[in-house]
Design an enzyme around this catalytic site. Structure first.
Site, PDB file in Angstrom:
ATOM      1  N   THR A 173       0.876  -1.180   0.000  1.00 37.66           N
ATOM      2  CA  THR A 173       0.000   0.000   0.000  1.00 37.66           C
ATOM      3  C   THR A 173       0.908   1.224   0.000  1.00 37.66           C
ATOM      4  O   THR A 173       1.526   1.546   1.020  1.00 37.66           O
ATOM      5  CB  THR A 173      -0.920   0.008   1.232  1.00 37.66           C
TER       6      THR A 173
ATOM      7  N   LYS B 206      -7.179   1.552  -2.908  1.00 38.78           N
ATOM      8  CA  LYS B 206      -6.735   0.976  -1.628  1.00 38.78           C
ATOM      9  C   LYS B 206      -6.727   2.036  -0.516  1.00 38.78           C
ATOM     10  O   LYS B 206      -7.113   1.765   0.621  1.00 38.78           O
ATOM     11  CB  LYS B 206      -5.339   0.363  -1.817  1.00 38.78           C
TER      12      LYS B 206
ATOM     13  N   LYS C  97       0.149   5.154   8.590  1.00 41.26           N
ATOM     14  CA  LYS C  97       0.712   5.494   7.263  1.00 41.26           C
ATOM     15  C   LYS C  97      -0.385   5.607   6.208  1.00 41.26           C
ATOM     16  O   LYS C  97      -0.420   6.541   5.411  1.00 41.26           O
ATOM     17  CB  LYS C  97       1.730   4.398   6.897  1.00 41.26           C
TER      18      LYS C  97
HETATM   19  P1  NAP Z   1       5.091  -5.917   7.669  1.00 43.77           P
HETATM   20  O1  NAP Z   1       4.803  -7.227   8.262  1.00 43.77           O
HETATM   21  O2  NAP Z   1       5.436  -4.781   8.563  1.00 43.77           O
HETATM   22  O3  NAP Z   1       6.305  -6.120   6.631  1.00 43.77           O
HETATM   23  C1  NAP Z   1       6.908  -5.010   6.041  1.00 43.77           C
HETATM   24  C2  NAP Z   1       7.956  -5.481   5.045  1.00 43.77           C
HETATM   25  O4  NAP Z   1       8.640  -4.323   4.518  1.00 43.77           O
HETATM   26  C3  NAP Z   1       9.042  -6.374   5.657  1.00 43.77           C
HETATM   27  O5  NAP Z   1       9.456  -7.302   4.681  1.00 43.77           O
HETATM   28  C4  NAP Z   1      10.138  -5.360   5.955  1.00 43.77           C
HETATM   29  O6  NAP Z   1      11.426  -5.934   6.036  1.00 43.77           O
HETATM   30  C5  NAP Z   1      10.043  -4.492   4.732  1.00 43.77           C
HETATM   31  N1  NAP Z   1      10.677  -3.195   4.898  1.00 43.77           N
HETATM   32  C6  NAP Z   1      10.282  -2.167   5.700  1.00 43.77           C
HETATM   33  N2  NAP Z   1      11.107  -1.109   5.543  1.00 43.77           N
HETATM   34  C7  NAP Z   1      12.049  -1.495   4.632  1.00 43.77           C
HETATM   35  C8  NAP Z   1      13.149  -0.834   4.038  1.00 43.77           C
HETATM   36  N3  NAP Z   1      13.459   0.450   4.328  1.00 43.77           N
HETATM   37  N4  NAP Z   1      13.904  -1.528   3.156  1.00 43.77           N
HETATM   38  C9  NAP Z   1      13.593  -2.801   2.844  1.00 43.77           C
HETATM   39  N5  NAP Z   1      12.552  -3.479   3.348  1.00 43.77           N
HETATM   40  C10 NAP Z   1      11.777  -2.816   4.236  1.00 43.77           C
HETATM   41  O7  NAP Z   1       3.917  -5.413   6.740  1.00 43.77           O
HETATM   42  P2  NAP Z   1       2.715  -6.262   6.110  1.00 43.77           P
HETATM   43  O8  NAP Z   1       1.626  -6.319   7.104  1.00 43.77           O
HETATM   44  O9  NAP Z   1       3.253  -7.495   5.484  1.00 43.77           O
HETATM   45  O10 NAP Z   1       2.234  -5.228   4.996  1.00 43.77           O
HETATM   46  C11 NAP Z   1       2.946  -5.072   3.777  1.00 43.77           C
HETATM   47  C12 NAP Z   1       2.195  -4.040   2.930  1.00 43.77           C
HETATM   48  O11 NAP Z   1       0.870  -4.505   2.669  1.00 43.77           O
HETATM   49  C13 NAP Z   1       2.019  -2.678   3.588  1.00 43.77           C
HETATM   50  O12 NAP Z   1       2.098  -1.674   2.611  1.00 43.77           O
HETATM   51  C14 NAP Z   1       0.629  -2.739   4.200  1.00 43.77           C
HETATM   52  O13 NAP Z   1       0.061  -1.456   4.362  1.00 43.77           O
HETATM   53  C15 NAP Z   1      -0.091  -3.586   3.180  1.00 43.77           C
HETATM   54  N6  NAP Z   1      -1.227  -4.395   3.682  1.00 43.77           N
HETATM   55  C16 NAP Z   1      -1.161  -5.028   4.878  1.00 43.77           C
HETATM   56  C17 NAP Z   1      -2.237  -5.792   5.319  1.00 43.77           C
HETATM   57  C18 NAP Z   1      -2.246  -6.510   6.651  1.00 43.77           C
HETATM   58  O14 NAP Z   1      -3.336  -6.881   7.114  1.00 43.77           O
HETATM   59  N7  NAP Z   1      -1.108  -6.753   7.295  1.00 43.77           N
HETATM   60  C19 NAP Z   1      -3.376  -5.904   4.519  1.00 43.77           C
HETATM   61  C20 NAP Z   1      -3.396  -5.272   3.281  1.00 43.77           C
HETATM   62  C21 NAP Z   1      -2.304  -4.516   2.865  1.00 43.77           C
HETATM   63  P3  NAP Z   1      11.975  -6.493   7.449  1.00 43.77           P
HETATM   64  O15 NAP Z   1      11.364  -7.846   7.608  1.00 43.77           O
HETATM   65  O16 NAP Z   1      13.441  -6.507   7.274  1.00 43.77           O
HETATM   66  O17 NAP Z   1      11.514  -5.505   8.496  1.00 43.77           O
END
Ligand code: NAP
Length: 300
Positions: A97, A172, A240
């Site tokens: 997102t 989104k 965010k």
């Molecule tokens: P998450 O668990 O916090 O994972 C974030 C990912 O981004 C991890 O792989 C993290 O790496 C990486 N990352 C963060 N900063 C970085 C940087 N500067 N350089 C390289 N890698 C970096 O998030 P998530 O829940 O999987 O969500 C991922 C995306 O999908 C987001 O945009 C979120 O808004 C969206 N989303 C989430 C959900 C949900 O329910 N969780 C649903 C729909 C959409 P590390 O492992 O090294 O920290």
């Protein structure tokens, strides 16, 4: 098409998506900034590489699932970024997102390499990612979507093509604006119920069955009452999304005052140490009678 797929980002969502790509038989290369998160996937047959550029080198399709604009920028455009090795025919899928402004910039960078980009953020959370039941909200051209279709299908229950590049990102943010405001108002409403002397269980049952009820209301109110803040969707990610939504809506001359108020609550909760907990933990800010006023003066 080649079955070589690269997935960049193995957080809550990326991990489940990777599992389903492996189950569907794709040859999967994964990259994550924190390598340890790839261990289980390596056991299931994924190839782990230590840079995004290496991940993208031989892939027909490169998907990223990262926290935000800054993470996406680092992973695509850093010195070892995926764009350094993408080829003319490579299909890039940005599923994080992120802001429509960043999608526009990324699309232009991709096109300079001859590669095609789809913005394809998802609805659904940890469970749907694991079950391959996400919904993709897609922006981009028909031919590119057709090329990515078998891969997106392996991770989803539906793929909705909304229009040109950026359409998925816009949709989104509208979706998450409405979710974020509802979670914030639920935190306030439930705190009010708890202090009112009403029976909490009965009050929530009335609201769930009545007009305010929604799938989000049911899921998040359960977490708030159980005080289960293990992460499905982290609080900092909702903050965010509201921030990006406010900026994007302003482009269309819409001032999201309710998003601003909700974001203020999420920011205050983050300042109190709940940033990496589930978004439902925002209620703990309100359950604490003293600090919100002090923090509010600093943040909102
Ligand atoms: P998450 O668990 O916090 O994972 C974030 C990912 O981004 C991890 O792989 C993290 O790496 C990486 N990352 C963060 N900063 C970085 C940087 N500067 N350089 C390289 N890698 C970096 O998030 P998530 O829940 O999987 O969500 C991922 C995306 O999908 C987001 O945009 C979120 O808004 C969206 N989303 C989430 C959900 C949900 O329910 N969780 C649903 C729909 C959409 P590390 O492992 O090294 O920290």
């Amino acid at each position: 098409m080649s079955k070589d797929v690269a997935l960049l980002g193995l957080g809550t969502m990326g991990t489940g998506m990777a599992e389903n790509l492996l189950k569907a038989g794709f040859s999967l290369t994964v990259y994550n900034r924190t390598p340890e998160k790839a261990q289980a996937l390596i056991g299931d047959g994924a190839r782990f590489v230590s840079t995004p550029s290496e991940a993208a080198r031989d892939a027909a399709v490169v998907i990223s699932m990262l926290a935000d604009d800054a993470a996406s920028r680092d992973v695509w455009m850093g010195s070892n970024g995926a764009l350094t090795t993408t080829k003319k025919e490579t299909i890039l899928v940005e599923s994080s997102t992120v802001s429509p402004a960043w999608i526009a910039e990324l699309a232009s960078l991709a096109s300079r390499k001859g590669a095609k980009l789809l913005d394809a953020p998802v609805t659904g959370s940890r469970v749907q990612a694991k079950l391959g039941q996400l919904s993709f909200l897609v922006g981009g051209d028909d031919a590119t979507l057709k090329g990515a279709m078998p891969i997106l299908k392996a991770m989803s229950k539906e793929i909705i093509h909304l229009g040109p590049i950026g359409s998925g990102a816009k949709m989104k943010l509208i979706n998450n604006f409405l979710c974020g405001v509802q979670v914030a108002s639920l935190a306030e409403g439930l705190t009010w119920i708890e202090r009112s002397g009403l029976n909490v269980e009965k009050a929530l049952a009335i609201l769930k069955a009545g007009a305010p009820g929604s799938p989000l209301f049911s899921a998040v109110s359960a977490r708030m009452t159980e005080r289960d803040y293990s992460v499905n969707f982290s609080l900092k990610l909702m903050e965010k999304d509201l921030r990006y939504a406010e900026v994007e809506a302003a482009q269309n001359h819409v001032s999201l005052k309710t998003a601003k108020a909700a974001r203020c609550l999420f920011e205050m909760a983050a300042a109190k140490g709940f940033a990496d907990k589930d978004m439902s933990s925002v209620i703990e800010l309100l359950r604490d009678k003293i600090t919100p006023i002090q923090i509010e003066k600093q943040i909102c």
